[in-house]
Design an enzyme around this catalytic site. Structure first.
Site, PDB file in Angstrom:
ATOM      1  N   HIS A 124       0.965  -1.274   0.010  1.00  0.00           N
ATOM      2  CA  HIS A 124       0.133   0.059  -0.191  1.00  0.00           C
ATOM      3  C   HIS A 124       0.831   1.258   0.014  1.00  0.00           C
ATOM      4  O   HIS A 124       1.433   1.454   1.018  1.00  0.00           O
ATOM      5  CB  HIS A 124      -0.956   0.058   1.317  1.00  0.00           C
ATOM      6  CG  HIS A 124      -1.856   1.124   1.363  1.00  0.00           C
ATOM      7  ND1 HIS A 124      -3.277   0.851   1.493  1.00  0.00           N
ATOM      8  CD2 HIS A 124      -1.784   2.504   1.152  1.00  0.00           C
ATOM      9  CE1 HIS A 124      -3.919   2.073   1.612  1.00  0.00           C
ATOM     10  NE2 HIS A 124      -2.962   3.086   1.412  1.00  0.00           N
ATOM     11  N   HIS A 136       1.666   5.338  -2.389  1.00  0.00           N
ATOM     12  CA  HIS A 136       0.895   6.482  -2.769  1.00  0.00           C
ATOM     13  C   HIS A 136       1.890   7.289  -3.616  1.00  0.00           C
ATOM     14  O   HIS A 136       2.376   8.252  -3.300  1.00  0.00           O
ATOM     15  CB  HIS A 136       0.177   7.634  -2.168  1.00  0.00           C
ATOM     16  CG  HIS A 136      -0.979   6.912  -1.329  1.00  0.00           C
ATOM     17  ND1 HIS A 136      -2.338   7.064  -2.138  1.00  0.00           N
ATOM     18  CD2 HIS A 136      -1.266   6.133  -0.268  1.00  0.00           C
ATOM     19  CE1 HIS A 136      -3.238   6.332  -1.221  1.00  0.00           C
ATOM     20  NE2 HIS A 136      -2.631   5.933  -0.074  1.00  0.00           N
ATOM     21  N   LYS A 179       1.389  10.841  -4.961  1.00  0.00           N
ATOM     22  CA  LYS A 179       1.306  12.012  -4.050  1.00  0.00           C
ATOM     23  C   LYS A 179       2.582  12.410  -3.368  1.00  0.00           C
ATOM     24  O   LYS A 179       3.075  13.543  -2.786  1.00  0.00           O
ATOM     25  CB  LYS A 179       0.484  11.614  -2.688  1.00  0.00           C
ATOM     26  CG  LYS A 179      -0.860  11.425  -3.115  1.00  0.00           C
ATOM     27  CD  LYS A 179      -1.513  11.234  -1.632  1.00  0.00           C
ATOM     28  CE  LYS A 179      -3.202  11.307  -2.061  1.00  0.00           C
ATOM     29  NZ  LYS A 179      -3.838  10.090  -2.242  1.00  0.00           N
ATOM     30  N   HIS A 227      -9.722   1.993   0.889  1.00  0.00           N
ATOM     31  CA  HIS A 227      -8.984   2.700   2.297  1.00  0.00           C
ATOM     32  C   HIS A 227     -10.453   2.475   3.088  1.00  0.00           C
ATOM     33  O   HIS A 227     -11.437   3.197   2.530  1.00  0.00           O
ATOM     34  CB  HIS A 227      -8.820   3.836   1.798  1.00  0.00           C
ATOM     35  CG  HIS A 227      -7.484   4.149   1.241  1.00  0.00           C
ATOM     36  ND1 HIS A 227      -6.991   3.794  -0.006  1.00  0.00           N
ATOM     37  CD2 HIS A 227      -6.516   5.226   1.720  1.00  0.00           C
ATOM     38  CE1 HIS A 227      -5.957   3.937  -0.231  1.00  0.00           C
ATOM     39  NE2 HIS A 227      -5.409   4.858   0.658  1.00  0.00           N
ATOM     40  N   GLU A 282     -10.765   4.843   8.141  1.00  0.00           N
ATOM     41  CA  GLU A 282      -9.408   5.477   8.419  1.00  0.00           C
ATOM     42  C   GLU A 282      -9.609   6.546   9.562  1.00  0.00           C
ATOM     43  O   GLU A 282      -9.534   7.790   9.065  1.00  0.00           O
ATOM     44  CB  GLU A 282      -8.874   6.147   7.120  1.00  0.00           C
ATOM     45  CG  GLU A 282      -7.129   6.661   7.716  1.00  0.00           C
ATOM     46  CD  GLU A 282      -6.626   7.145   6.411  1.00  0.00           C
ATOM     47  OE1 GLU A 282      -5.419   7.589   6.572  1.00  0.00           O
ATOM     48  OE2 GLU A 282      -7.036   6.914   5.361  1.00  0.00           O
ATOM     49  N   ASP A 307       2.395   3.395   3.094  1.00  0.00           N
ATOM     50  CA  ASP A 307       1.471   4.410   2.746  1.00  0.00           C
ATOM     51  C   ASP A 307       1.943   5.739   2.180  1.00  0.00           C
ATOM     52  O   ASP A 307       2.687   5.774   1.263  1.00  0.00           O
ATOM     53  CB  ASP A 307       0.517   4.900   3.938  1.00  0.00           C
ATOM     54  CG  ASP A 307      -0.803   5.405   3.799  1.00  0.00           C
ATOM     55  OD1 ASP A 307      -1.167   5.314   2.629  1.00  0.00           O
ATOM     56  OD2 ASP A 307      -1.521   5.651   4.695  1.00  0.00           O
ATOM     57  N   ASN A 308       1.870   6.624   2.830  1.00  0.00           N
ATOM     58  CA  ASN A 308       2.381   8.126   2.377  1.00  0.00           C
ATOM     59  C   ASN A 308       3.665   8.373   2.757  1.00  0.00           C
ATOM     60  O   ASN A 308       4.261   7.983   3.839  1.00  0.00           O
ATOM     61  CB  ASN A 308       1.557   9.218   2.829  1.00  0.00           C
ATOM     62  CG  ASN A 308       0.019   9.062   2.417  1.00  0.00           C
ATOM     63  OD1 ASN A 308      -0.724   8.569   3.177  1.00  0.00           O
ATOM     64  ND2 ASN A 308      -0.409   9.856   1.292  1.00  0.00           N
TER      65      ASN A 308
END
Length: 399
Positions: free
Chosen positions: A56, A58, A61, A206, A209, A305-306
């Site tokens: 997972h 991104h 971004k 998602h 969250e 994730d991010n």
């Protein structure tokens, strides 16, 4: 190549080990040729893992925090900031950031990566074409997958949902949605399942969250999987609200998830940062019930994730750093027994050809850690590594 006196975590073993805990591993070409107990079982020189799997991320971004600023614990502020920034995205601006992410993941020992791509209207985003080009260019190094990340409410627009599903199918992706306390949630989820079944797509959500105990997206998804007899694979990321619910409610939801075969992905960095107060010590924290899920046979993944965006302004694509934080947040002990969370579990969730278990005949795509025992796993010395791909050490070495 021969690798001597190494520990191989039990959940990563695809061979009969007997009582042995330390092994010699012989590589021949791009495969593991043999694994035998070491002559001395008293001291290991390192820990051997299969190459890492990122379930997972991104990569559209990342590395934007300097332009958008950090949201400091406000999920919806981060969503708004990224939406404004996304309006200016082009292939030319996206590609350098996406390539940077892949180089960082590769150097850290990642062999497969699934990224979510923001998809907020019926037409495909600019990031999709960049992703498809990079998927081709990186073939043989990192196996790349994508998920369309769409607000659940958009699927109420039938034509938009149909266009998204058709394009995801064409590009060989997975259908996804952001699900959190939506009005008419079950009906809208049903539409996503309709599209997945019509177009033969897997699903990756998602979901929940946040720290609202009344968020029931995960439960609804599990119920729909079972009601529809959906068999194309369902992944649910975040699931933070599960930790806030009463034990009885959470355990019932996990039982539904187990029966539905849902795979859960925990994202410790982003949810540590976003969930919890910023005006006092932030208790509780944003982590799902990893241990309780495991007790029901659901071995969750830990994922990045991010990275350096409004959602999480720090971080990198080193899954071992993510693993170390997850171990501490969720009290995953002994730590060595949870290394399947960045290897075997995500490999199964992503449907990879190799499940990540090390055995004679498996690919020689490996990560050799300096750590000699589980208590060194989360420290900088223990995370020092040699990355082996196709039976050869790669040139780029990580810390």
């Amino acid at each position: 190549m021969k690798l001597e006196s190494l520990r191989i975590p039990s959940r990563l073993r695809g061979f009969a080990a007997g009582d042995a805990q330390v092994f010699d591993v012989t590589l021949a070409g791009d495969r593991v040729q043999a694994i035998v107990p070491s002559a001395s079982q008293s001291q290991a020189r390192g820990i051997l893992l299969s190459a890492l799997v990122e379930a997972h991320a991104h990569i559209d971004k990342n590395y934007t925090v300097q332009e958008v600023g950090a949201a400091q614990g406000n999920l919806f502020a981060a969503i708004d900031r990224m939406a404004k920034h996304r309006a200016g995205w082009t292939g030319e601006t996206l590609r350098p950031r996406m390539e940077r992410a892949l180089h960082e993941a590769w150097q850290s020992g990642t062999r497969a990566l699934r990224t979510h791509i923001d998809w907020v209207q019926g037409e495909p985003p600019a990031a999709l074409a960049v992703f498809e080009a990079l998927r081709h260019e990186w073939r043989g190094r990192i196996e790349l997958q994508f998920v369309s990340l769409t607000p659940l409410d958009l699927f109420a627009e039938l034509a938009a949902g149909e266009r998204i599903a058709r394009e995801v199918k064409r590009a060989g992706g997975t259908l996804g949605a952001f699900v959190y306390r939506n009005e008419g949630l079950v009906h809208k989820l049903g539409r996503v399942f309709d599209l997945a079944q019509e177009h033969g797509l897997g699903l990756d959500f998602h979901v929940d969250e946040g720290l609202d105990a009344d968020a029931g997206g995960l439960r609804s998804i599990a119920q729909l999987v079972r009601a529809r007899d959906f068999r194309r694979g369902v992944v649910c990321g975040h699931c933070c609200s599960l930790a806030m619910q009463d034990d009885a409610v959470a355990n019932e939801t996990l039982a539904l998830c187990a029966g539905a075969g849902i795979h859960i992905v925990a994202l410790p960095t982003t949810n540590l940062y976003l969930q919890g107060a910023w005006n006092r010590t932030p208790v509780p924290r944003g982590i799902t019930r990893i241990r309780e899920a495991a007790a029901r046979g659901l071995r969750a993944s830990l994922a990045t994730d991010n990275v350096q965006d409004a959602f999480y302004p720090y971080g990198s694509y080193d899954l071992l750093e993510t693993f170390g934080l997850g171990v501490q947040m969720a009290h995953l002990a002994p730590a060595e027994e949870w290394l399947d969370a960045i290897t075997v579990s995500p490999a199964k969730a992503l449907g990879l050809a190799w499940d990540g278990r090390i055995a004679p005949g498996c690919p020689a795509d490996l990560v050799l850690l300096a750590a000699t025992g589980e208590h060194e796993l989360v420290g900088p010395r223990g995370r020092q590594r040699t990355v082996i791909r196709g039976g050869q050490e790669i040139l780029e070495q990580t810390r």
